[in-house]
Structure formats: C-alpha cells, structure tokens
Design a protein around this motif. Structure first.
Motif, PDB file in Angstrom:
ATOM      1  N   UNK A 228     -97.664 -69.909-100.130  1.00  0.00           N
ATOM      2  CA  UNK A 228     -96.453 -69.802-100.934  1.00  0.00           C
ATOM      3  C   UNK A 228     -95.315 -69.163-100.135  1.00  0.00           C
ATOM      4  N   UNK A 229     -95.632 -68.159 -99.334  1.00  0.00           N
ATOM      5  CA  UNK A 229     -94.610 -67.507 -98.517  1.00  0.00           C
ATOM      6  C   UNK A 229     -94.080 -68.478 -97.462  1.00  0.00           C
ATOM      7  N   UNK A 230     -94.957 -69.248 -96.835  1.00  0.00           N
ATOM      8  CA  UNK A 230     -94.516 -70.213 -95.827  1.00  0.00           C
ATOM      9  C   UNK A 230     -93.593 -71.267 -96.437  1.00  0.00           C
ATOM     10  N   UNK A 231     -93.926 -71.739 -97.629  1.00  0.00           N
ATOM     11  CA  UNK A 231     -93.078 -72.732 -98.288  1.00  0.00           C
ATOM     12  C   UNK A 231     -91.720 -72.136 -98.657  1.00  0.00           C
ATOM     13  N   UNK A 232     -91.726 -70.883 -99.112  1.00  0.00           N
ATOM     14  CA  UNK A 232     -90.465 -70.217 -99.442  1.00  0.00           C
ATOM     15  C   UNK A 232     -89.622 -69.984 -98.183  1.00  0.00           C
ATOM     16  N   UNK A 233     -90.292 -69.639 -97.089  1.00  0.00           N
ATOM     17  CA  UNK A 233     -89.575 -69.452 -95.829  1.00  0.00           C
ATOM     18  C   UNK A 233     -88.979 -70.772 -95.350  1.00  0.00           C
ATOM     19  N   UNK A 234     -89.705 -71.857 -95.521  1.00  0.00           N
ATOM     20  CA  UNK A 234     -89.181 -73.166 -95.144  1.00  0.00           C
ATOM     21  C   UNK A 234     -87.934 -73.495 -95.952  1.00  0.00           C
ATOM     22  N   UNK A 235     -87.974 -73.262 -97.255  1.00  0.00           N
ATOM     23  CA  UNK A 235     -86.793 -73.511 -98.084  1.00  0.00           C
ATOM     24  C   UNK A 235     -85.600 -72.690 -97.605  1.00  0.00           C
ATOM     25  N   UNK A 236     -85.853 -71.449 -97.244  1.00  0.00           N
ATOM     26  CA  UNK A 236     -84.766 -70.596 -96.764  1.00  0.00           C
ATOM     27  C   UNK A 236     -84.173 -71.146 -95.472  1.00  0.00           C
ATOM     28  N   UNK A 237     -85.014 -71.552 -94.547  1.00  0.00           N
ATOM     29  CA  UNK A 237     -84.532 -72.083 -93.276  1.00  0.00           C
ATOM     30  C   UNK A 237     -83.744 -73.382 -93.462  1.00  0.00           C
ATOM     31  N   UNK A 238     -84.061 -74.137 -94.514  1.00  0.00           N
ATOM     32  CA  UNK A 238     -83.391 -75.407 -94.765  1.00  0.00           C
ATOM     33  C   UNK A 238     -82.058 -75.257 -95.484  1.00  0.00           C
ATOM     34  N   UNK A 239     -81.757 -74.076 -96.007  1.00  0.00           N
ATOM     35  CA  UNK A 239     -80.571 -73.900 -96.828  1.00  0.00           C
ATOM     36  C   UNK A 239     -79.259 -74.322 -96.146  1.00  0.00           C
ATOM     37  N   UNK A 240     -79.022 -73.992 -94.866  1.00  0.00           N
ATOM     38  CA  UNK A 240     -77.767 -74.446 -94.252  1.00  0.00           C
ATOM     39  C   UNK A 240     -77.624 -75.970 -94.258  1.00  0.00           C
ATOM     40  N   UNK A 241     -78.705 -76.679 -93.965  1.00  0.00           N
ATOM     41  CA  UNK A 241     -78.655 -78.142 -94.002  1.00  0.00           C
ATOM     42  C   UNK A 241     -78.443 -78.635 -95.424  1.00  0.00           C
ATOM     43  N   UNK A 242     -79.089 -77.983 -96.394  1.00  0.00           N
ATOM     44  CA  UNK A 242     -78.899 -78.333 -97.807  1.00  0.00           C
ATOM     45  C   UNK A 242     -77.425 -78.177 -98.193  1.00  0.00           C
ATOM     46  N   UNK A 243     -76.821 -77.070 -97.784  1.00  0.00           N
ATOM     47  CA  UNK A 243     -75.423 -76.826 -98.123  1.00  0.00           C
ATOM     48  C   UNK A 243     -74.502 -77.886 -97.552  1.00  0.00           C
ATOM     49  N   UNK A 244     -74.728 -78.295 -96.315  1.00  0.00           N
ATOM     50  CA  UNK A 244     -73.893 -79.324 -95.698  1.00  0.00           C
ATOM     51  C   UNK A 244     -74.078 -80.668 -96.391  1.00  0.00           C
ATOM     52  N   UNK A 245     -75.308 -81.019 -96.743  1.00  0.00           N
ATOM     53  CA  UNK A 245     -75.553 -82.284 -97.429  1.00  0.00           C
ATOM     54  C   UNK A 245     -74.920 -82.292 -98.820  1.00  0.00           C
ATOM     55  N   UNK A 246     -74.980 -81.177 -99.521  1.00  0.00           N
ATOM     56  CA  UNK A 246     -74.349 -81.094-100.833  1.00  0.00           C
ATOM     57  C   UNK A 246     -72.829 -81.189-100.711  1.00  0.00           C
ATOM     58  N   UNK A 247     -72.274 -80.573 -99.678  1.00  0.00           N
ATOM     59  CA  UNK A 247     -70.838 -80.677 -99.446  1.00  0.00           C
ATOM     60  C   UNK A 247     -70.449 -82.121 -99.155  1.00  0.00           C
ATOM     61  N   UNK A 248     -71.276 -82.816 -98.393  1.00  0.00           N
ATOM     62  CA  UNK A 248     -71.038 -84.232 -98.094  1.00  0.00           C
ATOM     63  C   UNK A 248     -71.035 -85.054 -99.375  1.00  0.00           C
ATOM     64  N   UNK A 249     -72.033 -84.848-100.224  1.00  0.00           N
ATOM     65  CA  UNK A 249     -72.129 -85.601-101.471  1.00  0.00           C
ATOM     66  C   UNK A 249     -70.942 -85.318-102.380  1.00  0.00           C
ATOM     67  N   UNK A 250     -70.550 -84.048-102.461  1.00  0.00           N
ATOM     68  CA  UNK A 250     -69.410 -83.676-103.300  1.00  0.00           C
ATOM     69  C   UNK A 250     -68.125 -84.265-102.757  1.00  0.00           C
ATOM     70  N   UNK A 251     -67.959 -84.271-101.456  1.00  0.00           N
ATOM     71  CA  UNK A 251     -66.758 -84.801-100.839  1.00  0.00           C
ATOM     72  C   UNK A 251     -66.619 -86.294-101.144  1.00  0.00           C
ATOM     73  N   UNK A 252     -67.722 -87.024-101.131  1.00  0.00           N
ATOM     74  CA  UNK A 252     -67.645 -88.466-101.409  1.00  0.00           C
ATOM     75  C   UNK A 252     -67.265 -88.745-102.849  1.00  0.00           C
ATOM     76  N   UNK A 253     -67.670 -87.871-103.770  1.00  0.00           N
ATOM     77  CA  UNK A 253     -67.295 -88.044-105.173  1.00  0.00           C
ATOM     78  C   UNK A 253     -65.797 -87.867-105.371  1.00  0.00           C
ATOM     79  N   UNK A 254     -65.187 -87.054-104.509  1.00  0.00           N
ATOM     80  CA  UNK A 254     -63.753 -86.799-104.647  1.00  0.00           C
ATOM     81  C   UNK A 254     -62.884 -87.805-103.916  1.00  0.00           C
ATOM     82  N   UNK A 255     -63.505 -88.697-103.127  1.00  0.00           N
ATOM     83  CA  UNK A 255     -62.736 -89.668-102.384  1.00  0.00           C
ATOM     84  C   UNK A 255     -62.114 -90.680-103.346  1.00  0.00           C
ATOM     85  N   UNK A 256     -60.854 -91.086-103.144  1.00  0.00           N
ATOM     86  CA  UNK A 256     -60.233 -92.080-104.023  1.00  0.00           C
ATOM     87  C   UNK A 256     -60.911 -93.434-103.896  1.00  0.00           C
ATOM     88  N   UNK A 257     -60.993 -94.136-105.015  1.00  0.00           N
ATOM     89  CA  UNK A 257     -61.628 -95.464-105.032  1.00  0.00           C
ATOM     90  C   UNK A 257     -60.577 -96.545-104.806  1.00  0.00           C
TER      91      UNK A 257
END
Length: 257
Positions: A228-257
C-alpha cells in the motif's frame, strides 16, 4: 487511458495518510505552514530562475491538427508506465513471477525472528522499487512535458515552470522519499516484537516462517502494508505528470471551436 488520473489533495497526499495510519509518521501543520516550508526550500537564485520563466513571453502558435494525436499518445504512455509499475508491485507479492526482476520480488525473511537485522531484505526490496519508479517516472515526466508544451503558449510556459521546479526540488524530494524504508522499519519491528511477545506469553515456539505469510499473520499484514505504501508513493511521484495532463485537457476544452 485505462484508468482515471489519480489526484492528491493539497498537503494531504495518500502517501502521508497511509504512513500516518501505520503510526510511523505524524501529520502536523497546515497548508499555510507547508507554503512557508516550501519557501524555505527555494533559494534566492532559484527564485530568480522561476521569475524568469514566469515572465517569459511565448507566442508560438500551437499545431491544432496534431493536438488530438499528441493528447492520445501522452495518455497512452502515462497509462502504460503506471500500469507497468503497479504490476511490478502487485506481482512482487508472489515469488518466482517470471519476468519480474529478482530485486523487485518480495523477499523471504532472513535470519532468526529475533534478529534486529531481519528487516534488511525488505529495505533493499523497497529501495529497488524506488529506483524503478524514479527511472520510469522521470522519463515519463519528460515526455509529458515535451508533448504538453506543444499545445499552447500558456502550456509551454507551464511546462517550463514544471521543469524549473523539478530542478529545484528533485534533490530534496529524493532525500525525503529515501526515508520511507526506515519509517516502515518501525512498523515491521512493532509487528515482529508484538508477535514474539505473544509467543512468550503463550509459551509457544514458532520455527515455520511459511505460517507468517498466511492470511492475517503478522508478516502477511506487513507485506500488504508495504504494498500500500509503494502504491501511494507511486501516485505521489506521478502527480506532476498528472497535473500537466489535466492542464492539457482543460486547455483543449477552452479552445475556440
């Protein structure tokens, strides 16, 4: 992506909560205190570098036609890396799992149960998984950063900030994560000593290590907690990549159609 992006509450990561639940770490301080401590981590020259990145003007146009392919590729790569690291943690619970590297395989307890060095193989096991996570997540983070930077000028600046913070905080983060195996040693010794005390109280002996890994037994319990600790540590290490991917997804929603 095969699984939703994991999220971490600010100042309350799953790793911190897991370690606190195991009584090997105290949770103290508020989000404000965390902000003050973060400020202490950033030196004068670091602050200048961050200001320079923040004030940089990016005017390049994003290649709109390529963005869906970029997003899909990044999502697939993220899911692949996370699934591989999770699989290594899960498979390591069963020895002799074929392709899983020996150093990532859950070890057997070495030496007598009352040996103070009994935890040593579990420390090496945890450290091997940390090296595996560090190598794979760092490569993933660089790929996500490069891909997200192509989406828009704002995201290019965000990835530059991410790279700057990575350079500033990586060493300190590494030192903090390196303490986790020692924290878990406290938990291991607590369960081990409690079991030994039970044997003394009941005037029993136990020379069959296989029984310790039976469901509910003390070592099986520790190994589940370690997972459980290893899985939690993995999630923590992945957070910067998660944040960038979420920013990417949000940015595309705001793009004009």
């Amino acid at each position: 992506m095969t699984r939703a992006l994991t999220r971490t509450n600010f100042h309350s990561s799953q790793l911190i909560r897991t370690l606190a639940d195991l009584a090997v770490l105290e949770t103290t301080g508020s989000a404000a205190a965390f902000g003050e401590k973060l400020g202490l981590w950033i030196g004068f020259t670091d602050a200048i570098a961050l200001t320079g990145v923040h004030n940089t003007n990016t005017v390049e146009e994003a290649p709109e036609a390529a963005l869906p392919m970029v997003g899909a590729a990044l999502g697939d790569e993220f899911a692949k890396v996370r699934a591989g690291l999770e699989s290594a943690i899960f498979k390591s619970q069963a020895p002799n799992t074929g392709r899983t590297r020996a150093e990532l395989t859950l070890p057997k307890l070495e030496g007598p149960l009352d040996d103070v060095k009994a935890y040593a193989p579990f420390r090496r096991y945890h450290q091997a998984h940390q090296r595996d996570m560090e190598n794979n997540v760092r490569s993933l983070r660089a790929k996500v950063r490069d891909g997200v930077a192509k989406a828009s000028p704002a995201l290019k600046q965000l990835t530059a900030l991410d790279a700057a913070f990575d350079g500033i905080l990586a060493e300190r983060e590494g030192r903090l994560l390196a303490t986790i195996p020692s924290l878990l040693e406290k938990r291991f010794n607590h369960l081990r000593k409690a079991y030994l005390q039970t044997l003394r109280d009941t005037q029993q002996t136990d020379d069959n290590p296989d029984l310790w890994m039976k469901p509910g037994a003390w070592l099986a319990r520790f190994c589940a907690e370690l997972q459980a600790v290893l899985l939690a540590e993995l999630d923590l290490r992945l957070q910067p990549a998660v944040g960038l991917l979420e920013a990417f997804q949000h940015d595309k929603k705001l793009q004009p159609i």
